[in-house]
Structures are given as structure tokens and as C-alpha cells.
Design a protein around this motif. Structure first.
Motif, PDB file in Angstrom:
ATOM      1  N   ALA A 132       0.818  -1.205   0.000  1.00  0.00           N
ATOM      2  CA  ALA A 132       0.000   0.000   0.000  1.00  0.00           C
ATOM      3  C   ALA A 132       0.855   1.260   0.000  1.00  0.00           C
ATOM      4  N   LEU A 136       0.340   4.924  -2.010  1.00  0.00           N
ATOM      5  CA  LEU A 136      -0.519   5.888  -1.319  1.00  0.00           C
ATOM      6  C   LEU A 136       0.225   7.154  -0.894  1.00  0.00           C
ATOM      7  N   VAL A 157      -2.286  -1.087   7.253  1.00  0.00           N
ATOM      8  CA  VAL A 157      -2.007   0.025   6.341  1.00  0.00           C
ATOM      9  C   VAL A 157      -1.773   1.316   7.119  1.00  0.00           C
ATOM     10  N   LEU A 200      -8.614   7.797   4.402  1.00  0.00           N
ATOM     11  CA  LEU A 200      -8.371   6.644   3.534  1.00  0.00           C
ATOM     12  C   LEU A 200      -9.243   5.488   4.012  1.00  0.00           C
ATOM     13  N   VAL A 202      -9.993   1.487   3.676  1.00  0.00           N
ATOM     14  CA  VAL A 202      -9.172   0.313   3.339  1.00  0.00           C
ATOM     15  C   VAL A 202     -10.025  -0.947   3.380  1.00  0.00           C
ATOM     16  N   ASP A 228     -10.012   8.960   0.021  1.00  0.00           N
ATOM     17  CA  ASP A 228      -9.476   8.030  -0.974  1.00  0.00           C
ATOM     18  C   ASP A 228      -9.854   6.613  -0.582  1.00  0.00           C
ATOM     19  N   TRP A 230      -8.452   2.509  -0.782  1.00  0.00           N
ATOM     20  CA  TRP A 230      -7.509   1.443  -1.127  1.00  0.00           C
ATOM     21  C   TRP A 230      -8.243   0.120  -1.074  1.00  0.00           C
ATOM     22  N   THR A 232      -7.120  -3.887  -2.171  1.00  0.00           N
ATOM     23  CA  THR A 232      -6.007  -4.669  -2.702  1.00  0.00           C
ATOM     24  C   THR A 232      -6.372  -5.307  -4.026  1.00  0.00           C
ATOM     25  N   TYR A 253      -7.077   3.493  -5.207  1.00  0.00           N
ATOM     26  CA  TYR A 253      -5.776   2.837  -5.322  1.00  0.00           C
ATOM     27  C   TYR A 253      -5.985   1.332  -5.222  1.00  0.00           C
ATOM     28  N   SER A 254      -5.306   0.580  -6.098  1.00  0.00           N
ATOM     29  CA  SER A 254      -5.443  -0.874  -6.090  1.00  0.00           C
ATOM     30  C   SER A 254      -4.238  -1.489  -6.782  1.00  0.00           C
ATOM     31  N   THR A 255      -4.336  -2.783  -7.052  1.00  0.00           N
ATOM     32  CA  THR A 255      -3.305  -3.507  -7.783  1.00  0.00           C
ATOM     33  C   THR A 255      -3.929  -4.123  -9.032  1.00  0.00           C
TER      34      THR A 255
END
Length: 286
Positions: A132, A136, A157, A200, A202, A228, A230, A232, A253-255
Motif C-alpha cells: 500500500a 498511497l 495500512v 483513507l 481500506v 481516498d 484502497w 487490494t 488505489y489498487s493492484t
């Protein structure tokens, strides 16, 4: 989606292997002239498509017959969310994966119970905090877990971000209610105020984003300076509905652990994805 890779001093390159099918639909593999049986190789499997697991089996057979281990980067473990179901999809998929992998490199599996089904292969976890932090910002005032199941990963995180920013970041916990008769979510709570804060949220997985829309409404996210998200694993199903559900979030935000992450309808300026092959190679995990 399956990719076969060879390690090189510069990182990695695609292996000289071609996946083909017999007329009856069965997979087979053809090696090309650049195939080096002594090379250090690995496979990358993104998402949960069963055809990819059969293709993985064919690749593993080639690798093992040349005396090498079948190392698999499978960041999204298929069916991990069905760890309590009957039939137990987590256990069924884990049995297939265990037959074809000597090592599984994964990220943020849904639960300890799902992890316990992965018997046989060596398990290597991509550290969530470092993962993360590689994407981030460092300016959050608050990290939010949408529900009890996300509490531990949110704390991980928050601790990692706080360590890099030289200050602890508090974690708030939301709650959601699911109607046992229908399985639908029908209520959210977040008692911690977010007014004026940089927040954030998560969690591990995002499908159509209904949880995050409900949390945003319950938590009055429109009063925050910025919120925001996140996740995964960005499955990101739902098309326009996903975009509407995630509208309260400034950045997502991710993968690229699932093919949906790169096929999403989210605007490119709002979505930041981590390339997991690059990450595990640069971090020395693979």
C-alpha cells in the motif's frame, strides 16, 4: 489470465511458450526456439477463471519435468470469500491450486480460514503495508475500516503509513448490516466524524462498490477534505454503477491482481494501479 515469465538480470520477460487447444477444447503447450529449460521461471495468474488454472497445470508439468519448481504469482486467491459456504469454494479452488503450484505468492487473502485451505504449496505473502505504501500519499489524518472484517488490514495500512510519515494514524471502524433473508446490505454506520479530514478507506476487494457508497453516505464523506479508497483487489464489476458508487472518493488505489482492475469504467485520472510483477521483483519477493 495467465502469463509465463522468465527471470532475467533486468527483471523478467515473457517465456517462449504458446498455449494452444486441441479440437476437443483441451489445453496443451508448445515450447519455442528460445525456450531455455535451465531458466528461472514463474507464472502469473490474475483473477479466478478456472480455465487459467488448467492452463497453469500444463505449465507446471513442463516446468517440473525440467526439474524446476512451479512458482506462481497468484495475488488474488480465487473464491477466498466463499470460505464459509457449502460447497466451500475456497477449499475446492485451493485443492486445484495446490496440485499445480510448489509456491504461491499472494496478497491480502480474504481470511485466515481461506488461507488455511491452501495446503501443499509454500505460501509467500506480499506484505500489505509495503504494498500500500508503494502507491498511497502520506498525508492522511484517518484510516477507516468499512466493517469488522477489514479491521486488521486497515490497522496494517495505517501503521505502515504512519511509520513512513513519522506519526500514528488513527483507525475508525464502520459497521454494515446485511439482511439474512436476502443477503443484501441495508444499513451502514460510521460514528467517527470526518469533517475537514483527509481520509483513507481500506478493504481487500471491491466488486460493484455498494459497500463503499453506503459507507460514504453514512459517514458524511462530503464533509471531509478528501476521501481516498484502497482495495487490494479491484474486481471492479458494475460498469457505470461502479463509477457512481465510488463517486465520493477522490482517488482509488489498487493492484492489477484481477483483470477487472485494468478493464474498469473508472476514469484513468482517479485510478492508480500497482503492477504486481514489478512490485514483487523490485521488493525481492520473487
Amino acid at each position: 489470465m495467465i502469463e509465463t515469465m522468465v527471470r532475467t538480470p533486468e527483471g523478467a520477460r515473457p517465456d517462449d511458450l504458446e498455449f494452444l487447444r486441441f479440437p476437443g477444447g483441451e489445453w496443451f503447450l508448445r515450447t519455442g526456439p528460445a525456450f531455455d529449460p535451465e531458466a528461472e521461471r514463474f507464472a502469473v495468474v490474475r483473477g479466478g477463471f478456472p480455465d487459467d488454472l488448467l492452463a497453469l497445470g500444463m505449465w507446471a508439468d513442463v516446468v517440473r519435468r525440467h526439474g524446476k519448481p512451479a512458482r506462481v504469482l497468484m495475488p488474488y486467491i480465487p473464491a477466498a470469500r466463499t470460505d464459509h459456504d457449502i460447497p466451500c469454494g475456497a477449499a475446492v479452488y485451493a485443492a486445484v491450486i495446490g496440485a499445480f503450484a510448489d509456491e504461491v505468492i499472494y496478497a491480502d487473502i480474504h481470511s485466515p480460514l481461506a488461507k488455511s485451505t491452501l495446503r501443499g504449496p509454500t505460501l509467500t505473502e506480499i506484505p500489505l503495508g509495503r504494498l500500500a505504501c508503494s502507491a498511497l500519499p502520506r498525508d492522511y489524518d484517518l484510516v477507516v475500516a468499512p466493517d469488522a472484517g477489514a479491521g486488521e488490514r486497515a490497522a496494517i495500512v495505517a501503521e505502515a503509513l504512519g511509520a513512513e510519515a513519522s506519526g500514528a494514524i488513527p483507525v475508525a471502524h464502520g459497521r454494515k448490516h446485511r439482511d439474512p433473508a436476502t443477503g443484501r446490505l441495508d444499513g451502514f454506520e460510521l460514528s467517527t466524524p470526518v469533517t475537514g479530514l483527509r481520509v483513507l478507506v481500506v478493504d481487500d476487494i471491491c466488486d460493484a462498490g455498494g459497500t463503499f457508497a453506503g459507507l460514504a453516505a453514512a459517514g458524511s464523506f462530503d464533509t471531509a477534505e478528501r476521501v481516498d479508497l484502497w482495495v487490494t483487489h479491484g474486481v471492479f464489476s458494475g460498469g457505470d454503477r461502479l463509477a457512481a458508487n465510488l463517486a465520493p472518493y477522490s482517488r482509488v488505489y489498487s493492484t492489477d491482481s484481477h483483470p477487472g482492475a485494468r478493464a474498469t469504467a473508472l476514469a484513468p485520472d482517479r485510478l492508480h494501479l500497482i503492477d504486481l510483477v514489478d512490485h514483487v521483483l523490485s521488493e525481492g519477493i520473487l
